[in-house]
Enzyme design. Structure first.
Site, PDB file in Angstrom:
ATOM      1  N   GLU A  72     -17.020   7.505  76.281  1.00 62.14           N
ATOM      2  CA  GLU A  72     -17.798   7.929  77.287  1.00 62.14           C
ATOM      3  C   GLU A  72     -17.875   6.479  77.915  1.00 62.14           C
ATOM      4  O   GLU A  72     -18.352   6.877  78.800  1.00 62.14           O
ATOM      5  CB  GLU A  72     -18.686   7.632  76.639  1.00 62.14           C
ATOM      6  CG  GLU A  72     -19.509   6.185  75.774  1.00 62.14           C
ATOM      7  CD  GLU A  72     -21.296   6.827  74.971  1.00 62.14           C
ATOM      8  OE1 GLU A  72     -21.646   5.703  74.249  1.00 62.14           O
ATOM      9  OE2 GLU A  72     -21.624   7.754  75.704  1.00 62.14           O
ATOM     10  N   LYS A 132     -17.658   5.838  71.771  1.00 62.52           N
ATOM     11  CA  LYS A 132     -18.338   4.224  72.472  1.00 62.52           C
ATOM     12  C   LYS A 132     -16.873   4.384  73.049  1.00 62.52           C
ATOM     13  O   LYS A 132     -16.884   4.491  74.883  1.00 62.52           O
ATOM     14  CB  LYS A 132     -18.038   3.126  71.549  1.00 62.52           C
ATOM     15  CG  LYS A 132     -19.075   2.554  72.623  1.00 62.52           C
ATOM     16  CD  LYS A 132     -20.455   2.927  71.835  1.00 62.52           C
ATOM     17  CE  LYS A 132     -21.059   4.314  71.838  1.00 62.52           C
ATOM     18  NZ  LYS A 132     -22.172   4.282  71.639  1.00 62.52           N
ATOM     19  N   LYS A 186     -28.899   7.617  79.973  1.00 64.46           N
ATOM     20  CA  LYS A 186     -29.143   7.701  78.924  1.00 64.46           C
ATOM     21  C   LYS A 186     -30.205   7.950  77.693  1.00 64.46           C
ATOM     22  O   LYS A 186     -30.264   8.020  76.584  1.00 64.46           O
ATOM     23  CB  LYS A 186     -30.530   5.963  78.684  1.00 64.46           C
ATOM     24  CG  LYS A 186     -30.445   5.054  78.247  1.00 64.46           C
ATOM     25  CD  LYS A 186     -29.308   4.076  76.809  1.00 64.46           C
ATOM     26  CE  LYS A 186     -30.049   3.679  75.822  1.00 64.46           C
ATOM     27  NZ  LYS A 186     -28.680   3.540  75.228  1.00 64.46           N
ATOM     28  N   ARG A 198     -31.177   5.347  83.118  1.00 67.16           N
ATOM     29  CA  ARG A 198     -30.831   6.391  82.531  1.00 67.16           C
ATOM     30  C   ARG A 198     -30.303   7.713  83.298  1.00 67.16           C
ATOM     31  O   ARG A 198     -29.606   8.684  82.903  1.00 67.16           O
ATOM     32  CB  ARG A 198     -32.692   6.825  83.081  1.00 67.16           C
ATOM     33  CG  ARG A 198     -33.820   6.521  81.921  1.00 67.16           C
ATOM     34  CD  ARG A 198     -34.968   6.903  83.041  1.00 67.16           C
ATOM     35  NE  ARG A 198     -35.634   8.061  82.749  1.00 67.16           N
ATOM     36  CZ  ARG A 198     -35.886   8.555  81.211  1.00 67.16           C
ATOM     37  NH1 ARG A 198     -36.265   6.998  80.663  1.00 67.16           N
ATOM     38  NH2 ARG A 198     -36.118   9.864  81.180  1.00 67.16           N
ATOM     39  N   ASN A 241     -39.166  14.943  86.456  1.00 69.53           N
ATOM     40  CA  ASN A 241     -38.657  15.201  85.181  1.00 69.53           C
ATOM     41  C   ASN A 241     -38.458  15.697  84.388  1.00 69.53           C
ATOM     42  O   ASN A 241     -39.092  15.768  83.528  1.00 69.53           O
ATOM     43  CB  ASN A 241     -38.721  13.678  84.685  1.00 69.53           C
ATOM     44  CG  ASN A 241     -37.139  13.636  83.192  1.00 69.53           C
ATOM     45  OD1 ASN A 241     -36.156  14.252  83.367  1.00 69.53           O
ATOM     46  ND2 ASN A 241     -37.824  12.496  82.140  1.00 69.53           N
TER      47      ASN A 241
HETATM   48  C1  F6R Z   1     -23.858   7.193  72.946  1.00 76.11           C
HETATM   49  C2  F6R Z   1     -25.309   7.684  73.099  1.00 76.11           C
HETATM   50  C3  F6R Z   1     -25.913   8.869  72.828  1.00 76.11           C
HETATM   51  C4  F6R Z   1     -27.204   8.763  72.085  1.00 76.11           C
HETATM   52  C5  F6R Z   1     -27.895  10.734  72.096  1.00 76.11           C
HETATM   53  C6  F6R Z   1     -28.785  10.312  71.328  1.00 76.11           C
HETATM   54  O1  F6R Z   1     -23.507   5.696  72.901  1.00 76.11           O
HETATM   55  O2  F6R Z   1     -25.999   6.377  73.708  1.00 76.11           O
HETATM   56  O3  F6R Z   1     -24.880   9.589  72.679  1.00 76.11           O
HETATM   57  O4  F6R Z   1     -26.587   8.096  70.705  1.00 76.11           O
HETATM   58  O5  F6R Z   1     -27.777  10.740  73.234  1.00 76.11           O
HETATM   59  O6  F6R Z   1     -29.975   9.389  71.481  1.00 76.11           O
HETATM   60  P1  F6R Z   1     -31.305   8.774  71.307  1.00 76.11           P
HETATM   61  O7  F6R Z   1     -31.185   8.245  69.683  1.00 76.11           O
HETATM   62  O8  F6R Z   1     -32.071   8.228  72.249  1.00 76.11           O
HETATM   63  O9  F6R Z   1     -31.917  10.295  70.131  1.00 76.11           O
END
Ligand code: F6R
Length: 604
Positions: free
Chosen positions: A485, A482, A600, A28, A101
Site C-alpha cells: 500500500e 503494508k 483512512k 482520510r 460524505n
Molecule cells: C491498511 C489499513 C486498512 C484498514 C481497513 C479497516 O493499512 O489501514 O486496511 O485496516 O480499512 O479499517 P478499520 O480498522 O478502521 O475498520
C-alpha cells in the site's frame, strides 16, 4: 473518504479554522477541497481540485470573511476530481451550500425531478441534489430547519451532510451511516467527520446517531431524531492530546506512529493485567461476561482483519473455537444462527462500512467491538465496546492500531478463555507478563532495527513475499499489505507451507522473501520452507525471535526481535516489517501518509 468540517462561532475566523480542520482531515484521503463561508445573506464558496495547500494559496490574497462556515475534502466517487465536482455544492441562488460524505443512491431520480422543476446542475456529483432539494422546500414556504429535514427525508443512502444558508445563523446537519461528531467550545461549536479535525480547539465531543438532524449555533446545538423528536446525545471528553495529531518532528505520521507504539501498547495493557496474580481486569468485562459463549466469529477488514486472524490463532491455542472472517463476506452470507456465538468486530475507526454491515447481518448471541474511537458507529451497533487506546492514528497505513488491537485482544482472549473453558490458560502467567513487557520490547525493536539497510538492499526487486505460520501468517499478510500500500510494489503474503503448492513458481533471485519465525513449534518447518526458497535462489530475510532455531547460513539477513512469549513474537516481527515498508516507500519517494487511491476511513 470524504471529510466534513464546520465551524460555527462569533469571531470572523471561520476560514482559518476551517483550513486547520481540513488539514487535520487530510489523512482520510482526498483529491479536492473547498469551503463555504456565510457572509450576511450570501455564501462565499471557494473550492478546487488538488491539495489543501492549493486552496490555501488561492485564498491567501482574497479570503472569505465570516464566523460560520463549512469545509470538505473530497474523495471522488461520482465524477472525476475537478473544480466543479469539489464540494461545497450550491442551489441555483448560490445561497445554500452543502458538504456531504457518503453516497446518495436515488440521486439520478431526484436529479431528473429537480431538472423538470427548472433547477440547473453544475457538477456530476450525487451531492448536488441536496442544496436544490432545500431550495425547493424553501420555495414552498418551509422555514430553513424544516426545509433541511424535508430534503434529508427525500434522500436514500449513506450520508453525513452539513449546510449553511445565507442569512440564517448556524449550520444544519444530518447523518445516516456516515460519521458526524460535534465539538463544543465555549462560544464556538465545530462539526466534523472525525475528532482530529477540531481537537486543537476542543476535546468535548458529541457523536450524532443515524437519523439525527441537528442545528448548531455558536452557543450550542439541538438534535432531533429520525422521527423529528427532540433527543439528548451524550457529550464526552476524549483523552487524546492535540499534540498527537501533529507530526511531532517526524518526516511522516507513519514513522511517528510506528515510534509511538511503546506508549500506545502501554495504554492498551496498563491496568488490564496483573501477571503475578494471573488476573485480567477489563472494564465492562467482569468474570462471567462470556458465560454461555461457545464460539467466536471475528469480523474485520484490512489490517484489522489481520488482527482478527492473529486473534483466531490465540483463541484456538486457548481451546476456544474461533474463526476470522472478512467482514464484507460475512455480511453477504452470515453463518446460520447458533446459540453461543460471540461476534467480535475489530475496527480502528469504528466506521468501516463493511464491518458495520457484518455486525448488522450477524445472528449472534452477543456482539462486541474492539475499536480505537470512543463513540464511533460500531460502538453503537454492538452490545459492548473494548477500546484499544492507541491514540489518534493519522497515517493511512495502520501501524500502532494493529499492535494495540493485538495487545487488547490478547487480554480479551484470556478473559474469554476463563469464561468459556473455566480455567486460565496453562501459560497465563508468562503470557500476561510478556504482555506487560511488550512496550519495552517494541522500543528495543524500534531503536535497534536495521530495516532501512535491508529495504535499501532490495530496492530493485521484482516482487516481495512474506511467509509465516499461525500468528506469523497474519503478520506475513500484514507485512505484505503494508509494503504494497505504501511502496506500490507487488507484495504477497502466504502461509509458509503454501509456497510449494504453487507460489514457489514465482520465486527467483529477484524476489526477496521475508520469513516470520515465531520462536515456537513450527519454526523448524518454516526453516525447511526457507531452505526450499534458497535452493531456488530466493533471498531470505528472517524476522526472528532470539528463541528461533539457529538460522546461521540458512538465511541472507536477520531482523531480530527480543525473546518473549511465542504468542507475542508476531507483534514485534510486525514492527520490523512496518519499518521495512516505511523505508522502502521512502526510498522510492512515495506519498507515505496518503498513498494513492486509498483512504483512512472506508465508510462507503
Ligand atoms: C491498511 C489499513 C486498512 C484498514 C481497513 C479497516 O493499512 O489501514 O486496511 O485496516 O480499512 O479499517 P478499520 O480498522 O478502521 O475498520
Amino acid at each position: 473518504m470524504c471529510g466534513i468540517v464546520a465551524r460555527i462561532g462569533e469571531s470572523d475566523d471561520a476560514t482559518d479554522e476551517l483550513l486547520v480542520g481540513l488539514d487535520n482531515l487530510e489523512y482520510r484521503g482526498y483529491d479536492s477541497a473547498g469551503i463555504a463561508v456565510q457572509n450576511g445573506c450570501d455564501v462565499d464558496v471557494r473550492k478546487r481540485a488538488g491539495d489543501i495547500d492549493d486552496l490555501r494559496n488561492a485564498l491567501s490574497t482574497d479570503s472569505p470573511s465570516g464566523s460560520i462556515g463549512i469545509g470538505h475534502t473530497r474523495w471522488s466517487t461520482h465524477g472525476p476530481p475537478t473544480d466543479a465536482n469539489a464540494h461545497p455544492h450550491t442551489d441555483c441562488s448560490g445561497r445554500i451550500a452543502i458538504v456531504h460524505n457518503g453516497i446518495i443512491e436515488n440521486n439520478g431520480e431526484l436529479r431528473r425531478t429537480l431538472r423538470r422543476e427548472g433547477h440547473v446542475f453544475e457538477s456530476d456529483t450525487d451531492t448536488e441534489v441536496v442544496p436544490h432539494l432545500i431550495e425547493s422546500a424553501v420555495a414552498d414556504g418551509a422555514p430553513p430547519m424544516e426545509a433541511f429535514r424535508t430534503a434529508i427525508d427525500r434522500i436514500d443512502g449513506s450520508y453525513a451532510v452539513a449546510a449553511v444558508i445565507g442569512g440564517r445563523e448556524g449550520v444544519y446537519a444530518a447523518r445516516n451511516d456516515s460519521p458526524l461528531v460535534i465539538g463544543s467550545g465555549d462560544s464556538t461549536q465545530y462539526l466534523a467527520s472525525d475528532v482530529p479535525a477540531f481537537l486543537e480547539f476542543t476535546d468535548r465531543v458529541t457523536y450524532l446517531e443515524d437519523g439525527d438532524v441537528v442545528r448548531v449555533t455558536p452557543t450550542g446545538f439541538t438534535v432531533t431524531d429520525g422521527h423529528a423528536q427532540s433527543v439528548h446525545r451524550r457529550t464526552e471528553t476524549v483523552d487524546w492530546d492535540p499534540q498527537d495529531t501533529g507530526k511531532g518532528g517526524y518526516d511522516h505520521y507513519m514513522l511517528k506512529e510506528i515510534n509511538e507504539q511503546p506508549i500506545a501498547l502501554g495504554r492498551s495493557v496498563r491496568g488490564r493485567v496483573d501477571s503475578l496474580a494471573e488476573e485480567v481486569e477489563l472494564d465492562g468485562f467482569p468474570p462471567g461476561t462470556f458465560d454461555g459463549i461457545e464460539r467466536v466469529h471475528l469480523v474485520a477488514m484490512g489490517t484489522s482483519y489481520h488482527a482478527a486472524m492473529y486473534t483466531e490463532s490465540l483463541l484456538a491455542r486457548r481451546g476456544v473455537p474461533a474463526r476470522a472472517f472478512m467482514a464484507s463476506e460475512y455480511a453477504m452470507a452470515p453463518p446460520p444462527e447458533e446459540n453461543g456465538t460471540l461476534v467480535l468486530a475489530i475496527s480502528q475507526s469504528g466506521e468501516t462500512a463493511d464491518t458495520i454491515a457484518a455486525v448488522r447481518a450477524a445472528r449472534a448471541e452477543r456482539t462486541t467491538v474492539v475499536t480505537n474511537v470512543v463513540g464511533s458507529s460500531l460502538t453503537r451497533e454492538c452490545d459492548d465496546t473494548l477500546l484499544v487506546r492507541a491514540g489518534p492514528e493519522i497515517g493511512v497505513a495502520a501501524t500502532k492500531s494493529f499492535s494495540s488491537q493485538v495487545a487488547t485482544l490478547s487480554v480479551l482472549c484470556e478473559r474469554i478463555r476463563r469464561d468459556v473453558v473455566g480455567t486460565p490458560s496453562a501459560d497465563a502467567e508468562s503470557f500476561l507478563s510478556a504482555l506487560t513487557e511488550l512496550p519495552d520490547h517494541v522500543q528495543q525493536v524500534v531503536d535497534g532495527s536495521s530495516a532501512e539497510e535491508i529495504a535499501d538492499s532490495f530496492v530493485d526487486s521484482d516482487a516481495y513475499f512474506f511467509i509465516g505460520r499461525g500468528p506469523g501468517h497474519a503478520v506475513a499478510l500484514e507485512g505484505a499489505l503494508k509494503f504494497k500500500e505504501i511502496t506500490y510494489e507487488h507484495a504477497e503474503g502466504f502461509t509458509a507451507a503454501e509456497l510449494k503448492h504453487g507460489p514457489l513458481a514465482l520465486v527467483t533471485e529477484n524476489t526477496p522473501v521475508f520469513s516470520v519465525f515465531n520462536g515456537r513449534d513450527g519454526d523448524t518447518e518454516t526453516l525447511g520452507n526457507v531452505k526450499e526458497i534458497r535452493a531456488r535462489g530466493g533471498p531470505v530475510v528472517a524476522v526472528a525471535s532470539e528463541d528461533a532455531p539457529d538460522l546461521e547460513g540458512d538465511v541472507d539477513h536477520v531482523l531480530p526481535v527480543p525473546a518473549t512469549h511465542p504468542d507475542l513474537v508476531g507483534v514485534l516481527a510486525n514492527v520490523q516489517l512496518q519499518l521495512v515498508a516505511y523505508h522502502a516507500a521512502k526510498h522510492r519517494g512515495r506519498s507515505i501518509d496518503k498513498p494513492r487511491n486509498l483512504a483512512k476511513s472506508v465508510t462507503v
